[in-house]
Design an enzyme around this catalytic site. Structure first.
Site, PDB file in Angstrom:
ATOM      1  N   LYS A  73     -70.458 -99.221 -10.718  1.00 40.55           N
ATOM      2  CA  LYS A  73     -71.805 -99.228 -10.166  1.00 40.55           C
ATOM      3  C   LYS A  73     -72.665-100.341 -10.735  1.00 40.55           C
ATOM      4  O   LYS A  73     -73.745-100.617 -10.266  1.00 40.55           O
ATOM      5  CB  LYS A  73     -72.469 -97.874 -10.421  1.00 40.55           C
ATOM      6  N   PHE A  93     -61.067 -98.389 -18.930  1.00 41.39           N
ATOM      7  CA  PHE A  93     -60.149 -97.800 -19.915  1.00 41.39           C
ATOM      8  C   PHE A  93     -60.194 -96.276 -19.845  1.00 41.39           C
ATOM      9  O   PHE A  93     -59.154 -95.600 -19.756  1.00 41.39           O
ATOM     10  CB  PHE A  93     -60.525 -98.322 -21.307  1.00 41.39           C
ATOM     11  N   ASP A  98     -58.225 -91.012 -17.776  1.00 34.56           N
ATOM     12  CA  ASP A  98     -58.724 -89.744 -17.250  1.00 34.56           C
ATOM     13  C   ASP A  98     -58.004 -89.360 -15.958  1.00 34.56           C
ATOM     14  O   ASP A  98     -57.690 -88.182 -15.732  1.00 34.56           O
ATOM     15  CB  ASP A  98     -60.228 -89.855 -17.004  1.00 34.56           C
ATOM     16  N   ASP A 102     -56.104 -85.866 -15.328  1.00 34.71           N
ATOM     17  CA  ASP A 102     -56.569 -84.967 -14.272  1.00 34.71           C
ATOM     18  C   ASP A 102     -55.653 -84.946 -13.051  1.00 34.71           C
ATOM     19  O   ASP A 102     -55.919 -84.217 -12.095  1.00 34.71           O
ATOM     20  CB  ASP A 102     -57.970 -85.384 -13.816  1.00 34.71           C
ATOM     21  N   ARG A 107     -59.378 -93.407  -6.667  1.00 34.76           N
ATOM     22  CA  ARG A 107     -60.491 -93.856  -7.500  1.00 34.76           C
ATOM     23  C   ARG A 107     -61.089 -95.090  -6.838  1.00 34.76           C
ATOM     24  O   ARG A 107     -60.373 -96.042  -6.549  1.00 34.76           O
ATOM     25  CB  ARG A 107     -59.995 -94.181  -8.923  1.00 34.76           C
ATOM     26  N   ASP A 169     -63.445 -81.185 -22.617  1.00 31.79           N
ATOM     27  CA  ASP A 169     -63.178 -80.943 -21.202  1.00 31.79           C
ATOM     28  C   ASP A 169     -61.768 -80.390 -21.016  1.00 31.79           C
ATOM     29  O   ASP A 169     -61.554 -79.408 -20.289  1.00 31.79           O
ATOM     30  CB  ASP A 169     -63.352 -82.257 -20.437  1.00 31.79           C
ATOM     31  N   LYS A 195     -68.887 -86.781 -22.939  1.00 34.93           N
ATOM     32  CA  LYS A 195     -67.906 -87.427 -22.063  1.00 34.93           C
ATOM     33  C   LYS A 195     -68.524 -88.465 -21.136  1.00 34.93           C
ATOM     34  O   LYS A 195     -67.871 -89.451 -20.769  1.00 34.93           O
ATOM     35  CB  LYS A 195     -67.180 -86.369 -21.225  1.00 34.93           C
ATOM     36  N   PHE A 234     -76.876 -87.201 -13.960  1.00 29.87           N
ATOM     37  CA  PHE A 234     -75.834 -87.952 -13.261  1.00 29.87           C
ATOM     38  C   PHE A 234     -74.565 -87.118 -13.097  1.00 29.87           C
ATOM     39  O   PHE A 234     -73.948 -87.098 -12.024  1.00 29.87           O
ATOM     40  CB  PHE A 234     -75.532 -89.228 -14.054  1.00 29.87           C
ATOM     41  N   ASP A 238     -72.424 -85.702  -9.904  1.00 25.86           N
ATOM     42  CA  ASP A 238     -70.988 -85.908  -9.712  1.00 25.86           C
ATOM     43  C   ASP A 238     -70.291 -84.600  -9.351  1.00 25.86           C
ATOM     44  O   ASP A 238     -69.403 -84.577  -8.491  1.00 25.86           O
ATOM     45  CB  ASP A 238     -70.370 -86.495 -10.991  1.00 25.86           C
ATOM     46  N   ASP A 239     -70.669 -83.519 -10.030  1.00 26.68           N
ATOM     47  CA  ASP A 239     -70.069 -82.222  -9.742  1.00 26.68           C
ATOM     48  C   ASP A 239     -70.383 -81.788  -8.305  1.00 26.68           C
ATOM     49  O   ASP A 239     -69.524 -81.250  -7.597  1.00 26.68           O
ATOM     50  CB  ASP A 239     -70.588 -81.163 -10.722  1.00 26.68           C
TER      51      ASP A 239
END
Length: 338
Positions: A73, A93, A98, A102, A107, A169, A195, A234, A238-239
């Site tokens: 962004k 990185f 991640d 996950d 992405r 997490d 995180k 933020f 995202d959630d």
């Protein structure tokens, strides 16, 4: 895009000649930022590398950089270009690693790096290459500057905080183990703070402050009050977007429900039978529950409350810092859809 704030004016690229400088002066901030990246890729993969045995490894580094670093962004386009790209590399990185943890699929509108044909778990070492590139660039370009040690400590401390947040997490939602009693607001806020908020919001502003000679612990703590709150805002966005966002816009397919994530939307009641399941029927049952609980309306009310609270924090804590730095951040993320 607003012009750079005077706080960051000292970081404008001086160019290598009058011709280069005049050409760069015609570029917008995002264009200047992208031009700098091309130069950094060349520097990291071609210059001062005398050992031909490293050719294949350096070609791999070039591929990793070009695939994973662009597309962020760019919240730091008004800051020093080099340090801005170091921040993008740190994010790349984290995201490459991640996505593996996950089991993510996409992405930024393309397959996750580890999903790319021929990459697989070699992506783990590729993430290390992205991190190592940061310190190579900082050493080369900032070593003689008075803020060099501050930047090193800032990047290393931010990495440690982010990795602690990732550990929280993962421990809160281990694969195959459904225990929603772990999903408390206290745990959620801790995951978000460590995180996401430190590296996404505090890091770029703190780096710019150090480079501008603002070393006061009081002022850094004031900035941190605002930016960590912004980071929580933020992550809640995202959630929400993981569930309700359009993958064509967000660039990724949401998997928080399937992956048993400690998400802001989670309500424990009636979820034990459906949450952390990968079949589409279970996912839809969870989303139906969210709808019954009017989570979309609740989210939009929370968004308005968070934005108002951020403005109050900026007025209270940014007395000696330029308000526009924080207000521009807040405006970038307010009502975002990706």
């Amino acid at each position: 895009m607003c012009p750079p704030h005077p706080l960051f004016s000292r970081f404008q690229d001086k160019g290598t000649s009058n011709g280069t400088q005049s050409k760069k002066a015609l570029l917008s901030d995002p264009q200047l930022f992208d031009t700098q990246f091309d130069e950094l890729v060349t520097e990291l993969t071609e210059r001062d590398i005398a050992d031909p045995a490293l050719t294949d490894a350096l070609n791999r580094l070039r591929e990793v950089l070009l695939y994973n670093a662009p597309g962020g962004k760019k919240n730091e386009v008004q800051r020093a270009l080099l340090v801005g790209w170091c921040i993008e590399l740190l994010q790349a990185f984290f995201l490459v690693a991640d996505d593996i943890m996950d089991a993510s699929v996409t992405r930024r509108g393309q397959p996750c790096w580890y999903k790319k044909e021929g990459v697989g778990l070699e992506a783990i070492n590729d993430s290390f290459l992205l991190e190592a590139a940061i310190y190579r660039l900082l050493r080369r370009h900032c070593r003689e500057q008075p803020y060099y040690l501050h930047l090193l400590e800032l990047f290393m401390e931010t990495s440690f905080q982010t990795e602690l947040g990732q550990a929280l997490d993962l421990m809160t939602a281990p694969p195959g183990q459904i225990n929603l009693s772990r999903f408390t607001m206290e745990r959620y806020k801790a995951i978000v703070k460590y995180k996401t908020a430190f590296y996404s919001f505090y890091l770029p502003v703190a780096a710019a402050m150090y480079m501008a000679g603002i070393n006061s612990e009081v002022e850094h703590n004031n900035a941190k009050h605002i930016l960590l709150e912004m980071g929580e805002f933020f992550q809640i966005q995202d959630d929400y977007l993981d569930c309700y966002g359009d993958p064509a816009v967000t660039g990724k397919i949401g998997t928080d429900i399937q992956d048993n994530k400690c998400s802001w939307l989670v309500q424990r009641a009636e979820l034990e039978a459906c949450y952390a399941r990968h079949d589409e029927a279970s996912v839809q049952r969870v989303k139906a529950l969210y709808s019954t609980l009017q989570m979309e309306d609740l989210y939009h009310r929370h968004e308005e409350d968070s934005y108002r609270r951020l403005q109050e924090l900026i007025a209270r804590h940014a007395q000696n810092l330029p308000h526009s730095v924080f207000l521009n951040f807040a405006k970038k993320i307010y009502k975002r859809n990706k």
